[in-house]
Design a protein around this motif. Structure first.
Motif, short mmCIF file in Angstrom:
data_model
loop_
_atom_site.label_atom_id
_atom_site.label_comp_id
_atom_site.label_asym_id
_atom_site.label_seq_id
_atom_site.Cartn_x
_atom_site.Cartn_y
_atom_site.Cartn_z
N LEU A 45 0.82 -1.21 0.00
CA LEU A 45 0.00 0.00 0.00
C LEU A 45 0.86 1.26 0.00
O LEU A 45 0.55 2.24 -0.69
CB LEU A 45 -0.92 0.02 1.22
N ALA A 46 1.94 1.24 0.77
CA ALA A 46 2.80 2.42 0.87
C ALA A 46 3.45 2.75 -0.46
O ALA A 46 3.80 3.92 -0.72
CB ALA A 46 3.86 2.20 1.94
N ARG A 47 3.62 1.76 -1.34
CA ARG A 47 4.30 1.97 -2.62
C ARG A 47 3.33 2.09 -3.79
O ARG A 47 3.71 1.94 -4.94
CB ARG A 47 5.26 0.80 -2.88
N ARG A 48 2.07 2.40 -3.49
CA ARG A 48 1.06 2.40 -4.54
C ARG A 48 1.21 3.56 -5.52
O ARG A 48 0.70 3.51 -6.64
CB ARG A 48 -0.33 2.43 -3.92
N GLY A 49 1.87 4.64 -5.12
CA GLY A 49 2.01 5.79 -5.99
C GLY A 49 0.65 6.39 -6.32
O GLY A 49 -0.16 6.65 -5.44
N SER A 50 0.38 6.58 -7.61
CA SER A 50 -0.89 7.17 -8.03
C SER A 50 -1.96 6.12 -8.31
O SER A 50 -3.07 6.46 -8.71
CB SER A 50 -0.68 8.02 -9.29
N ARG A 51 -1.62 4.85 -8.11
CA ARG A 51 -2.59 3.79 -8.38
C ARG A 51 -3.67 3.76 -7.30
O ARG A 51 -3.40 3.98 -6.13
CB ARG A 51 -1.90 2.42 -8.43
N ARG A 52 -4.90 3.48 -7.72
CA ARG A 52 -6.01 3.40 -6.77
C ARG A 52 -6.03 2.02 -6.14
O ARG A 52 -6.05 1.00 -6.84
CB ARG A 52 -7.33 3.67 -7.47
N PRO A 53 -6.04 1.92 -4.80
CA PRO A 53 -5.99 0.61 -4.15
C PRO A 53 -7.31 -0.14 -4.25
O PRO A 53 -8.39 0.42 -4.06
CB PRO A 53 -5.64 0.95 -2.70
N VAL A 54 -7.19 -1.43 -4.55
CA VAL A 54 -8.32 -2.35 -4.57
C VAL A 54 -7.96 -3.52 -3.66
O VAL A 54 -6.96 -4.19 -3.87
CB VAL A 54 -8.60 -2.88 -5.99
N VAL A 55 -8.77 -3.73 -2.64
CA VAL A 55 -8.53 -4.80 -1.69
C VAL A 55 -9.38 -6.00 -2.07
O VAL A 55 -10.60 -5.87 -2.22
CB VAL A 55 -8.86 -4.37 -0.25
N VAL A 56 -8.75 -7.15 -2.21
CA VAL A 56 -9.46 -8.40 -2.47
C VAL A 56 -9.34 -9.24 -1.20
O VAL A 56 -8.26 -9.75 -0.88
CB VAL A 56 -8.88 -9.14 -3.68
N GLY A 57 -10.44 -9.38 -0.46
CA GLY A 57 -10.38 -10.10 0.80
C GLY A 57 -11.60 -9.85 1.64
O GLY A 57 -12.64 -9.38 1.15
N ASP A 58 -11.48 -10.11 2.95
CA ASP A 58 -12.63 -10.02 3.84
C ASP A 58 -12.60 -8.72 4.64
O ASP A 58 -11.82 -7.80 4.34
CB ASP A 58 -12.68 -11.23 4.76
N ASP A 59 -13.46 -8.65 5.68
CA ASP A 59 -13.57 -7.42 6.48
C ASP A 59 -12.25 -7.05 7.16
O ASP A 59 -11.92 -5.87 7.31
CB ASP A 59 -14.65 -7.59 7.55
N ARG A 60 -11.50 -8.05 7.60
CA ARG A 60 -10.23 -7.75 8.27
C ARG A 60 -9.25 -7.07 7.30
O ARG A 60 -8.53 -6.16 7.67
CB ARG A 60 -9.61 -9.01 8.85
N ALA A 61 -9.23 -7.54 6.05
CA ALA A 61 -8.37 -6.92 5.05
C ALA A 61 -8.82 -5.49 4.76
O ALA A 61 -7.99 -4.58 4.62
CB ALA A 61 -8.36 -7.76 3.77
N LEU A 62 -10.13 -5.28 4.68
CA LEU A 62 -10.66 -3.94 4.45
C LEU A 62 -10.31 -3.02 5.62
O LEU A 62 -9.83 -1.89 5.41
CB LEU A 62 -12.16 -4.01 4.27
N LEU A 63 -10.53 -3.50 6.84
CA LEU A 63 -10.24 -2.68 8.02
C LEU A 63 -8.75 -2.36 8.11
O LEU A 63 -8.36 -1.24 8.45
CB LEU A 63 -10.72 -3.39 9.27
#
Length: 269
Positions: free
Chosen positions: A51-69
């Protein structure tokens, strides 16, 4: 969302282990509709670095509530939540996705992936505590009880007889005593309950109004409700459940609503 947008797709290791087929389908949909960089972290530390190295890319999380949180917490602590938006493709057991579903994320991995590509950003409130923790959905004070232990194996006939004798000699009470807690609860500086008035607990849910819906549960009276921007709870050591995470023990904690603090991409209406 245009096909030229860039995505950082972070696939939680739990999702990969539990439902690799849904992960593959979601990845195919996302890669077909946008330029996507796929990250496969194997630990929370690798998740954070991706996540810290995402630059200008929009983050997309694939996973459950814990991953989202985890993602929202990291972005909040980096003070990057206000910029851009987050997207989620929910993969996991239904009871591990209650927060995502409550926020409006589609239950189908394919529909959620399409919403990432074609959806619109909704600004949502965030409940933030004084230790920089966040709450996306529900807050329970103190934390709810742990799940009951698994049922024992089928007893033998002798075990059944002994159990019957114990029941006849010492009948099981019709109901167990209600557990109460000594908490001081203040909402926007107004005292709602003090330690001399026991409560079963306090439940909180953020809304879209810039206020939190607070419910206090007395042991022998109807629950009462109020809306407030800040909530402070203090008293003897207590634990609390924020979404899927149990924290504490603490003696004092304050939560504050941050209005429209983060953006989540959801399907068009």
């Amino acid at each position: 969302m245009s096909a030229h947008d860039q995505l950082l797709v972070v696939i939680d290791p739990v999702a990969r282990r539990n439902d690799g087929e849904s992960v593959r389908i979601a990845k195919d949909v996302l890669c077909a509709g946008a330029e996507a960089k796929i990250c496969l972290p194997d630990s929370p530390e690798e998740f954070s670095r991706a996540l810290a190295r995402r630059g200008s890319r929009r983050p997309v999380v694939v996973g459950d509530d814990r991953a989202l949180l985890r993602t929202v917490t990291l972005l909040h602590r980096e003070r990057d939540l206000a910029d851009g938006a987050l997207s989620v493709v929910p993969i996991g057991a239904p009871d591990s996705l209650e927060v995502a579903y409550a926020l409006g994320v589609p239950q189908s991995a394919v529909a959620a992936a399409r919403a990432v590509l074609d959806g619109v950003v909704h600004r949502l409130d965030l409940l933030v505590d004084d230790s920089d923790g966040v709450v996306l959905g529900d807050l329970s004070i103190p934390a709810g009880r742990r799940p009951a232990a698994p049922a024992p194996a089928t007893p033998t006939v002798w075990d059944t007889c002994r159990s019957l004798v114990r029941t006849l000699v010492h009948p099981v009470p019709a109901q167990t005593a209600t557990r109460v807690h000594r908490l001081r609860v203040e909402a926007d500086g107004v005292l709602l309950s003090d330690v001399n008035a026991p409560v079963e607990g306090v439940s909180v849910r953020s809304s879209l109004s810039g206020l939190a819906a607070i419910t206090i549960h007395p042991p022998s009276a109807p629950a009462f409700h109020t809306d407030a921007r800040t909530l402070t709870v203090s008293g003897p050591d207590f634990r609390y459940r924020a979404d899927t995470v149990v924290s504490g023990p603490v003696r004092r904690r304050t939560w504050t609503v941050r209005e429209s603090a983060w953006g989540l991409t959801l399907p068009r209406q």
